[in-house]
Design a protein around this motif. Structure first.
Motif, PDB file in Angstrom:
ATOM      1  N   SER A   1      -9.941 -12.753  -4.343  1.00 61.35           N
ATOM      2  CA  SER A   1      -9.015 -12.719  -3.204  1.00 61.35           C
ATOM      3  C   SER A   1      -7.798 -13.605  -3.417  1.00 61.35           C
ATOM      4  O   SER A   1      -6.698 -13.257  -3.010  1.00 61.35           O
ATOM      5  CB  SER A   1      -9.734 -13.167  -1.923  1.00 61.35           C
ATOM      6  OG  SER A   1     -10.813 -12.313  -1.621  1.00 61.35           O
TER       7      SER A   1
ATOM      8  N   GLN B   1      -8.012  -9.893   2.772  1.00 60.72           N
ATOM      9  CA  GLN B   1      -6.644  -9.448   2.615  1.00 60.72           C
ATOM     10  C   GLN B   1      -5.614 -10.536   2.948  1.00 60.72           C
ATOM     11  O   GLN B   1      -4.465 -10.468   2.513  1.00 60.72           O
ATOM     12  CB  GLN B   1      -6.397  -8.224   3.517  1.00 60.72           C
ATOM     13  CG  GLN B   1      -7.283  -7.035   3.196  1.00 60.72           C
ATOM     14  CD  GLN B   1      -7.137  -6.567   1.757  1.00 60.72           C
ATOM     15  OE1 GLN B   1      -6.040  -6.513   1.223  1.00 60.72           O
ATOM     16  NE2 GLN B   1      -8.253  -6.226   1.139  1.00 60.72           N
TER      17      GLN B   1
ATOM     18  N   HIS C   1       2.245 -14.174  -4.771  1.00 61.19           N
ATOM     19  CA  HIS C   1       1.206 -13.137  -4.675  1.00 61.19           C
ATOM     20  C   HIS C   1       1.356 -12.336  -3.379  1.00 61.19           C
ATOM     21  O   HIS C   1       1.060 -11.138  -3.349  1.00 61.19           O
ATOM     22  CB  HIS C   1      -0.180 -13.780  -4.768  1.00 61.19           C
ATOM     23  CG  HIS C   1      -0.451 -14.389  -6.108  1.00 61.19           C
ATOM     24  ND1 HIS C   1      -1.323 -15.444  -6.288  1.00 61.19           N
ATOM     25  CD2 HIS C   1       0.051 -14.085  -7.340  1.00 61.19           C
ATOM     26  CE1 HIS C   1      -1.346 -15.770  -7.572  1.00 61.19           C
ATOM     27  NE2 HIS C   1      -0.528 -14.955  -8.221  1.00 61.19           N
ATOM     28  N   LYS C   2       1.832 -12.988  -2.319  1.00 60.66           N
ATOM     29  CA  LYS C   2       2.126 -12.246  -1.086  1.00 60.66           C
ATOM     30  C   LYS C   2       3.268 -11.265  -1.337  1.00 60.66           C
ATOM     31  O   LYS C   2       3.258 -10.127  -0.852  1.00 60.66           O
ATOM     32  CB  LYS C   2       2.493 -13.226   0.030  1.00 60.66           C
ATOM     33  CG  LYS C   2       2.755 -12.552   1.372  1.00 60.66           C
ATOM     34  CD  LYS C   2       3.072 -13.582   2.448  1.00 60.66           C
ATOM     35  CE  LYS C   2       3.346 -12.902   3.789  1.00 60.66           C
ATOM     36  NZ  LYS C   2       3.682 -13.907   4.847  1.00 60.66           N
TER      37      LYS C   2
ATOM     38  N   HIS D   1      -0.809  -8.547  -3.850  1.00 56.44           N
ATOM     39  CA  HIS D   1      -2.073  -9.151  -4.291  1.00 56.44           C
ATOM     40  C   HIS D   1      -1.843  -9.613  -5.723  1.00 56.44           C
ATOM     41  O   HIS D   1      -1.071  -9.001  -6.464  1.00 56.44           O
ATOM     42  CB  HIS D   1      -3.222  -8.141  -4.235  1.00 56.44           C
ATOM     43  CG  HIS D   1      -4.586  -8.735  -4.482  1.00 56.44           C
ATOM     44  ND1 HIS D   1      -5.144  -8.808  -5.738  1.00 56.44           N
ATOM     45  CD2 HIS D   1      -5.481  -9.292  -3.638  1.00 56.44           C
ATOM     46  CE1 HIS D   1      -6.342  -9.380  -5.655  1.00 56.44           C
ATOM     47  NE2 HIS D   1      -6.571  -9.683  -4.384  1.00 56.44           N
TER      48      HIS D   1
END
Length: 469
Positions: A96, A117, A138-139, A143
Motif C-alpha cells: 500500500s 487506497q 506516489h499520490k 500508486h
C-alpha cells in the motif's frame, strides 16, 4: 571458529574505512551509503482506534537477501523493524505504501489511517521530508506501483517498438516536472539523486519491457541500433548514484552487453563487467550484485570466479566474500538439514526424516516462479532415472496457496516426491534455508546432513556430477 569471526570483523572494519574514501562522484549522498550494510530503523506508531497488521518486504543487495515479516500493533502502541541497508531504499508495507530509509537512519511513521487506497501517515525523524515527498509523488502517480506499470502499459500498445523510447521519455518528463515543481523542504542532495533515479527507472524499463515482451511472446523483437542509445547514459562512472533502481538498470545493462559479446549463462554478465569496467567503482558494485546472484544459482561457479576477479578496491572483494559466506550460507554444510513441516499430495503430514537412508535432492519452488516451473521436466527426468539408485528428488512448494500448488502439480505432471509447506511457515523456512530467490536446490546425504546448500538446478547438473552424487 573464534579466529574466523575475528578475521571477518577485521575485514569489515577495513571495508568500512575503504568505503569512507570512495569518490564523491559515485556517492552523491555518500553519508548514506555503506556497501557492507548498516542498520536502519523504522518505528511505527498506531494512532488509529483499531489493531493494525503490517506486512513488510525489503531487499538487501550486497549480498542479495529478502526480508519479509508481519508485525501487529494495538491501538496507541508502537513497534519497530530494523533492517540492513546499503544505500537509501524503500520498505514496501502492505503493498500500500513505502517507507524511505538508509544506513543509520531512524524513521518514525505515525499511522493515523490505513485504508489500502488512502493512508494518513505522519513522518518524523530521519528522512521525514523525503518521505513526505514520496507520499506526494506516489499520490501524483495514483500508486507507487505505477512507477513501472505506466511504462509497460505504454509498451503494450505499440506496434513498432522503435517508438517506445519517445513514449518512455514523455512519461519520465512528467515525473521530472513534478520533482522540479515540488516546493516543500528537501535536503540539497536529494533532488539531484531523485532526478538520476527517475532517469535510471526509464533506462531500466526500456530494456526490461523489451526483454519481457520477447520472453512472454516467445520470439525476438527487432529494433534499430539507436533503440539502445540510452545505454550511453548508464555507463558513466562519475554519474553513478546508488539506489535499487540504479541496480536494476545496471543489471539489465550488463545482461545486454553479455549477449552482444556472446557471453552465455549466469557468469556472462560477470565476464562483461570485468571486460568493460575492470577495476572501477561501477565494476565493483556490479560485480557484487551479480556475484551474489551467482552464489545462489551455482555456488561452484561462484567459488571458481571470485578468486580470479580483481576489484578496484581489493578490500571490497574480501569483505563481500566474507559476508556472502555468512549471510547466504544457510543451511550450513556439514550440519543436519533443518526440519520442515510438509504435506504430501494426499494431505499426509511428512518430514525429511521419512526419507533418510537415501541421498536427497530438495528443490524449492513457488507457483509465482517461472524459472522454477521451467525446471520441472528435468526434475521429473532426474527422479525417474535415479529413484532406484537410492537418490530421491523432493520438490517443496513454498510461499504459495495450497490450491495453486495442487493445480500446478497436475498441470505440470509432477512425478517426483511432491510436498507443500504451509504459507504461514514461510518466514521460518526462509530463515532456515535462505529461500529469497528460487529455484533453489539442496543436497542432503543419507544421514540427513547437508552436503551442498546451493546445488545446481536439475537442468544444469551434468551426468558425472549425478553419478558422483
Amino acid at each position: 571458529m573464534k579466529k574466523l569471526i575475528l578475521f571477518v570483523l577485521i575485514c569489515l572494519s577495513t571495508y568500512k574505512y575503504v568505503e569512507a574514501q570512495t569518490s564523491p562522484g559515485m556517492l552523491l549522498n555518500k553519508q548514506y551509503v555503506d556497501l557492507k550494510g548498516r542498520a536502519g530503523n523504522v518505528i511505527f506508531i498506531n494512532s488509529t482506534p483499531d489493531q493494525i497488521k503490517l506486512g513488510y518486504l525489503f531487499f538487501n543487495w550486497f549480498p542479495y537477501q529478502e526480508f519479509r515479516d508481519t508485525i501487529t500493533i494495538a491501538p496507541g502502541k508502537t513497534d519497530s523493524i530494523s533492517l540492513t541497508y546499503n544505500f537509501p531504499d524503500f520498505v514496501d508495507v502492505n503493498n500500500s505504501f513505502e517507507v524511505y530509509n538508509a544506513p543509520g537512519g531512524r524513521v518514525t511513521c505515525e499511522i493515523k489511517g490505513l485504508d489500502k487506497q488512502k493512508q494518513n501517515l505522519v513522518f518524523s525523524g530521519s528522512f521525514a521530508n523525503e518521505n513526505n515527498y514520496y507520499q506526494a509523488y506516489h499520490k501524483f502517480l495514483g500508486h507507487y506501483s505505477q512507477e513501472t506499470r505506466a511504462y509497460y502499459a505504454a509498451s503494450d500498445r505499440l506496434t513498432d517498438w522503435n517508438l517506445f523510447p519517445a513514449k518512455a521519455d514523455s512519461i519520465t518528463k512528467t515525473r521530472l516536472k513534478f520533482l522540479d515543481d515540488y516546493k516543500d523542504d528537501l535536503p540539497d542532495w536529494f533532488k539531484p539523486h531523485e532526478r538520476r533515479r527517475l532517469l535510471y527507472n526509464q533506462y531500466f524499463l526500456l530494456s526490461n519491457a523489451l526483454v519481457s515482451k520477447e520472453f512472454y511472446g516467445g520470439k525476438p523483437i527487432s529494433v534499430d541500433k539507436s533503440y539502445y542509445d540510452f545505454e550511453k547514459q548508464v555507463n558513466r562512472d562519475t554519474d553513478m548514484v546508488l539506489n535499487s533502481t540504479y541496480l536494476y538498470c545496471i543489471n539489465d545493462y550488463f545482461g545486454h552487453k553479455a549477449r552482444l559479446l556472446k557471453l552465455e549463462g549466469m557468469s556472462g554478465p560477470i565476464y562483461a563487467i570485468d571486460k568493460l569496467y575492470h577495476r572501477t567503482d561501477i565494476g565493483d558494485v556490479s560485480l557484487m550484485l551479480d556475484l551474489g546472484k551467482l552464489y545462489r544459482a551455482n555456488k561452484l561457479s561462484y567459488d571458481s570466479l571470485i578468486t580470479t576477479l580483481q576489484f578496484k578496491q581489493p578490500e571490497r572483494k574480501l569483505a563481500f566474500d566474507s559476508l556472502v559466506q555468512i549471510k547466504l550460507g544457510a543451511p550450513r554444510i556439514g550440519k543436519r538439514a533443518p526440519a520442515m513441516k510438509l504435506t504430501d499430495i494426499n494431505g499426509k503430514v511428512v518430514s525429511l526424516n521419512d526419507y533418510l537412508g537415501n541421498t536427497i535432492i530438495v528443490n524449492f519452488w513457488a507457483v509465482w516462479c517461472g524459472p522454477c516451473k521451467a525446471e520441472f521436466p528435468d526434475e521429473n527426468k532426474l527422479y525417474n532415472e535415479y529413484k532406484n539408485k537410492k537418490l530421491v528428488v523432493i520438490n517443496v512448494c513454498f510461499d504459495s496457496d495450497k490450491e495453486a500448488w495442487l493445480r500446478d502439480s497436475k498441470k505440470y505432471n509432477l512425478q517426483m516426491i511432491n510436498l507443500y509447506s504451509q504459507k504461514s511457515d514461510y518466514n521460518e523456512l526462509l530463515r532456515r534455508y535462505n529461500l529469497s530467490a528460487p529455484p533453489r536446490s539442496v543436497l542432503i546425504d543419507k544421514n540427513g546432513i547437508v552436503v551442498n546448500n546451493y546445488l545446481p538446478r536439475a537442468s544444469m547438473l551434468r551426468k558425472e556430477e549425478l553419478d558422483k552424487i
